[in-house]
Write a protein that holds these residues in place. Sequence first.
Motif, PDB file in Angstrom:
ATOM      1  N   UNK A   4       0.832  -1.195   0.000  1.00 43.89           N
ATOM      2  CA  UNK A   4       0.000   0.000   0.000  1.00 43.89           C
ATOM      3  C   UNK A   4       0.873   1.255   0.000  1.00 43.89           C
ATOM      4  N   UNK A   5       1.989   1.238   0.733  1.00 37.49           N
ATOM      5  CA  UNK A   5       2.906   2.375   0.766  1.00 37.49           C
ATOM      6  C   UNK A   5       3.549   2.611  -0.590  1.00 37.49           C
ATOM      7  N   UNK A   6       3.944   1.537  -1.245  1.00 33.87           N
ATOM      8  CA  UNK A   6       4.544   1.662  -2.574  1.00 33.87           C
ATOM      9  C   UNK A   6       3.503   2.164  -3.570  1.00 33.87           C
ATOM     10  N   UNK A   7       2.280   1.667  -3.438  1.00 36.24           N
ATOM     11  CA  UNK A   7       1.211   2.116  -4.346  1.00 36.24           C
ATOM     12  C   UNK A   7       0.914   3.597  -4.135  1.00 36.24           C
ATOM     13  N   UNK A   8       0.916   4.033  -2.879  1.00 40.67           N
ATOM     14  CA  UNK A   8       0.658   5.444  -2.576  1.00 40.67           C
ATOM     15  C   UNK A   8       1.761   6.330  -3.128  1.00 40.67           C
ATOM     16  N   UNK A   9       3.021   5.903  -2.988  1.00 36.81           N
ATOM     17  CA  UNK A   9       4.137   6.683  -3.546  1.00 36.81           C
ATOM     18  C   UNK A   9       4.045   6.757  -5.057  1.00 36.81           C
ATOM     19  N   UNK A  10       3.730   5.633  -5.695  1.00 35.76           N
ATOM     20  CA  UNK A  10       3.595   5.624  -7.149  1.00 35.76           C
ATOM     21  C   UNK A  10       2.448   6.515  -7.594  1.00 35.76           C
ATOM     22  N   UNK A  11       1.360   6.477  -6.864  1.00 39.97           N
ATOM     23  CA  UNK A  11       0.206   7.310  -7.190  1.00 39.97           C
ATOM     24  C   UNK A  11       0.540   8.791  -7.050  1.00 39.97           C
ATOM     25  N   UNK A  12       1.237   9.155  -5.966  1.00 40.49           N
ATOM     26  CA  UNK A  12       1.638  10.556  -5.784  1.00 40.49           C
ATOM     27  C   UNK A  12       2.575  11.003  -6.886  1.00 40.49           C
ATOM     28  N   UNK A  13       3.550  10.147  -7.232  1.00 37.25           N
ATOM     29  CA  UNK A  13       4.492  10.489  -8.305  1.00 37.25           C
ATOM     30  C   UNK A  13       3.752  10.684  -9.622  1.00 37.25           C
ATOM     31  N   UNK A  14       2.820   9.779  -9.903  1.00 35.77           N
ATOM     32  CA  UNK A  14       2.066   9.846 -11.156  1.00 35.77           C
ATOM     33  C   UNK A  14       1.246  11.133 -11.212  1.00 35.77           C
ATOM     34  N   UNK A  15       0.555  11.470 -10.119  1.00 35.58           N
ATOM     35  CA  UNK A  15      -0.250  12.699 -10.103  1.00 35.58           C
ATOM     36  C   UNK A  15       0.617  13.939 -10.227  1.00 35.58           C
ATOM     37  N   UNK A  16       1.821  13.905  -9.677  1.00 39.27           N
ATOM     38  CA  UNK A  16       2.696  15.070  -9.719  1.00 39.27           C
ATOM     39  C   UNK A  16       3.315  15.257 -11.105  1.00 39.27           C
ATOM     40  N   UNK A  17       3.708  14.169 -11.744  1.00 41.75           N
ATOM     41  CA  UNK A  17       4.439  14.268 -13.006  1.00 41.75           C
ATOM     42  C   UNK A  17       3.579  14.113 -14.247  1.00 41.75           C
ATOM     43  N   UNK A  18       2.391  13.569 -14.140  1.00 38.15           N
ATOM     44  CA  UNK A  18       1.572  13.316 -15.312  1.00 38.15           C
ATOM     45  C   UNK A  18       0.266  14.110 -15.253  1.00 38.15           C
ATOM     46  N   UNK A  19       0.196  15.056 -14.395  1.00 33.44           N
ATOM     47  CA  UNK A  19      -1.024  15.871 -14.303  1.00 33.44           C
ATOM     48  C   UNK A  19      -1.037  16.922 -15.403  1.00 33.44           C
TER      49      UNK A  19
END
Length: 181
Positions: A4-19
């Motif tokens: 869940x922690x890895x998924x949350x980090x990936x999700x945050x990275x994705x929202x930050x860089x692909x928004x």
Amino acid sequence: MADRGAWARLSRWFRHHVSREAIERNPILRPVAHRVLAPSLWRFTRRSVPRGVALGIFAGILFPFAHMALAAVLAFPARANVPTAVGSTLVNNPVTFVPIMALAYRIGRWVLRLDASVPGRPIASNVAHHVGWLHWLVAQGGPATIVGLVVLAVALSAIGFGVTALGWRLWTARKWQIRHR
């Protein structure tokens, strides 16, 4: 818990860089940001989603490397949904790569009729002496695989387009039925 922690980090990275804002801030994409961020390319509509699926499958099968970038670029002139086009390129992945190539070779051999016997004498008198893998690759394997990949990409793209359009229509019909009850 670690997943869940890895998924949350990936999700945050994705929202930050692909928004949308990240694309507007990117200095490389700034000159074409108005094209890239056109709302019609990012909406999920009954026309753009099947186009995106067909385009993604086509690019994913025909171009095994850099297929996501190619699908995203080709989605602009095709007016296809960009996320769907990029996501459907994953039909070609490390698990499916070998079966796709094997199937493409078999289809190409069938289309080019490489198994058919040729009547008469061979064209070159030294054909029997050049039966190594390089000769096979140039004379049969390469052309058969390329032809098979094109046939497979076109056929699976058409099937993907049809299934997606039909699925969209059934989903919309179901929503209408539920709404009118």
